[in-house]
Motif scaffolding. Sequence first.
Motif, short mmCIF file in Angstrom:
data_model
loop_
_atom_site.label_atom_id
_atom_site.label_comp_id
_atom_site.label_asym_id
_atom_site.label_seq_id
_atom_site.Cartn_x
_atom_site.Cartn_y
_atom_site.Cartn_z
N CYS A 95 -11.87 -22.98 3.52
CA CYS A 95 -12.11 -22.52 2.16
C CYS A 95 -12.76 -21.14 2.14
CB CYS A 95 -12.99 -23.54 1.47
SG CYS A 95 -13.15 -23.20 -0.24
N ARG A 147 -7.85 -24.94 1.46
CA ARG A 147 -6.66 -25.55 2.08
C ARG A 147 -7.04 -26.85 2.78
NH1 ARG A 147 -4.74 -22.98 -0.78
NH2 ARG A 147 -3.67 -21.00 -0.68
N ASP A 191 -5.67 -28.63 -1.87
CA ASP A 191 -5.56 -27.16 -1.92
C ASP A 191 -6.00 -26.71 -3.31
OD1 ASP A 191 -4.37 -27.47 0.49
OD2 ASP A 191 -2.37 -26.84 -0.15
#
Length: 306
Positions: free
Chosen positions: A58, A5, A21
């Motif tokens: 992540c 993200r 993302d």
Amino acid sequence: MIEARGLQKRFGNFQALKGIDINVKKGEIYGFLGHNGAGKSTTMNILTGFSKADAGSCIVNGWDIAKVAHPGDLHLGYLPEEPKFYPWMTAQESLYYLGNLWTQGSVEKRVEELLQWVGLDKAAKRKVGGFSRGMRQRLGMAAALFYDPDLLMLDEPSSALDPEGRSDVLNLILDLKARGKTVFVSTHILSDAERVCDRVGILSQGQMIIEKSLETLLAENVQSIYDIVFNKPCEPEILARIKQLPGIQEVNGKNERLSVWVETPESSGKALFSLFGTADIMVQSCALRRATLEDIFLEEVGKGVL
Ligand SMILES: Nc1ncnc2c1ncn2[C@@H]1O[C@H](COP(=O)(O)OP(=O)(O)OP(=O)(O)O)[C@@H](O)[C@H]1O
Ligand SMILES: [Mg+2]
């Protein structure tokens, strides 16, 4: 398997990743596509724990990469863009060395199996210093597969390979999927991606512009295209007349070759060919086809929205 993200990365004043993302599901082959310099390797170095993002989060293989002390803890196989080996070691010794780092007992059988798998069995006793780029890439692939990881991160695994080698790599990737592995693979070769990927992410100038299943992407972009070859270069005047015909969406190409995107063959085919009938130009070949991943990639990345 991977949930990233808002990943950001800056090199000096240059913002290489602008908050991306990524979603990769377990068991799928995910194609990571983008032009040179789009940020693919930068992203992959972050996802594999070799580089830190400036911002974003992540989860890889169930681990929060911000909390992982060593890339090895992620238990994934990584083929970097330029795999590095000691030049004085043979291919076989390189894999023995790798195997003996973390394995108790004999690794001979595994090494033999891997060298055969990547097509290097005949070069097993040659020094890596004398290997071609493609051979190094094959050895890198063997190294990534060594510990039979559930997640493989492959950065351009086939870019240096001959057509036979490329086909071997694609089959290897399909083989890994059949064994339940997840494969994240970056590539420029869009026809290869179209052959094996379940989902694709397209990165452009550090931003993710599309992330979708390949099936959905192709279905959403059902597009009829005439690929036409003339007996001589198509003059600008004829090009302009083609663009004004009904149902013409786009005209690409130059000289003798044109790709004409049409709403439907019914809407434009007749007018297109009667135009060629009256112009001083001859059609040498013409094929009607559906849009490929390559057409969609060029269209989306070429929109210049970023
Ligand atoms: N260590 C670095 N220092 C400075 N700039 C960097 C560094 N690493 C990457 N970059 C820059 O970040 C951008 C993205 O590079 P990256 O290598 O991630 O692209 P890529 O999509 O993998 O390209 P390619 O298809 O050519 O491998 C490029 O503009 C590159 O010049
Ligand atoms: Mg790269």
